[in-house]
Design a protein around this motif. Structure first.
Motif, PDB file in Angstrom:
ATOM      1  N   TYR A   1       0.854  -1.186   0.000  1.00 21.21           N
ATOM      2  CA  TYR A   1       0.000   0.000   0.000  1.00 21.21           C
ATOM      3  C   TYR A   1       0.889   1.235   0.000  1.00 21.21           C
ATOM      4  N   LEU A   2       0.490   2.242  -0.790  1.00 21.04           N
ATOM      5  CA  LEU A   2       1.294   3.464  -0.868  1.00 21.04           C
ATOM      6  C   LEU A   2       0.415   4.698  -0.989  1.00 21.04           C
ATOM      7  N   ASN A   3       0.631   5.646  -0.091  1.00 17.23           N
ATOM      8  CA  ASN A   3       0.110   7.004  -0.242  1.00 17.23           C
ATOM      9  C   ASN A   3       1.325   7.896  -0.435  1.00 17.23           C
ATOM     10  N   PRO A   4       1.510   8.487  -1.634  1.00 16.43           N
ATOM     11  CA  PRO A   4       2.703   9.306  -1.878  1.00 16.43           C
ATOM     12  C   PRO A   4       2.685  10.657  -1.191  1.00 16.43           C
ATOM     13  N   GLY A   5       1.589  10.973  -0.469  1.00 11.64           N
ATOM     14  CA  GLY A   5       1.477  12.280   0.171  1.00 11.64           C
ATOM     15  C   GLY A   5       1.098  13.351  -0.839  1.00 11.64           C
ATOM     16  N   SER A   6       1.323  14.585  -0.479  1.00  6.63           N
ATOM     17  CA  SER A   6       0.994  15.713  -1.359  1.00  6.63           C
ATOM     18  C   SER A   6       2.261  16.416  -1.823  1.00  6.63           C
TER      19      SER A   6
END
Length: 230
Positions: free
Chosen positions: A121-126
């Motif tokens: 799972y990956l959330n690259p941020g903003s």
């Protein structure tokens, strides 16, 4: 014996640009074969700009309104043998994605990497406008021909605050969020001094924003920030 050279594929993963493409992000993406954008794009020109670098896979975020009606809310694609699912909000990830290798999402503006049931799972941020003291992040995905892959977090350093003559910091970290409101004050005829007092910024910074807005018709937040060196 002939040496076998492994080919490595480089994929850019960004999210929550909110209408802003930073030069540091564009430079990091230059040699990518593909770019994933996890939503809250804000403007078509963001997709157009990324498309000049590489093919773009994109999903629609909650802030992407009428202009983005044709953009899907989620996608499932295969890249170099890797099955990737992408959606803007983590809450909208389906429960049964056992055949997926990587799940990309955004929305929270917070970088996150974790493995659940052998799925990455990956959330690259903003990597759009900075909100208060948040990190500015994105990610690079590397894939080898044998199917192995890994992710490298990319972070843009927090800029040093500049100081005015009286020692006050005159470029606040959340300036990108202030500018739309400041523009409304300018349109309402407020003075440089009034704006500086209301938003607790130096008159020098207030004067720069007012001058750039009035002398560059149609300039957006990104344009103003670039011109004052943020």
């Amino acid at each position: 014996m002939k040496k076998v050279v492994k080919k490595m594929h480089k994929i850019g993963i960004i999210s929550d640009t909110h209408g802003m493409l930073r030069n540091e992000v564009l430079e990091a993406l230059q040699d990518c074969e593909m770019i994933f954008h996890g939503g809250d794009i804000n403007k078509q020109k963001i997709i157009d700009g990324l498309s000049t670098i590489a093919p773009v896979q994109v999903v629609r975020g909650n802030n992407d309104k009428e202009w983005a009606e044709t953009i899907p809310k989620s996608i499932m694609v295969e890249v170099c043998g890797l099955r990737i699912f992408m959606v803007h909000n983590k809450k909208d990830i389906p429960k049964d994605l056992s055949e997926v290798n990587l799940i990309i999402y955004g929305h929270s503006h917070k970088y996150e990497e974790k493995i659940i049931d052998r799925v990455q799972y990956l959330n690259p941020g903003s990597c759009g406008p900075r909100r208060f003291h948040q990190e500015i992040t994105f990610a690079i995905l590397y894939i080898e021909d044998n199917g192995e892959f890994w992710i490298e977090k990319q972070q843009i350093a927090h800029p040093e605050k500049k100081s005015s003559k009286n020692g006050q910091s005159w470029i606040p970290t959340d300036l990108a969020l202030m500018i739309p409101s400041i523009i409304k004050e300018i349109d309402a005829g407020k003075s440089v001094k009034q704006i500086a007092g209301k938003y607790k910024i130096s008159e020098e910074l207030s004067e720069q924003i007012v001058r750039m807005y009035l002398t560059h018709p149609g300039v957006d937040v990104d344009g103003i920030l670039r011109r004052i060196g943020v």
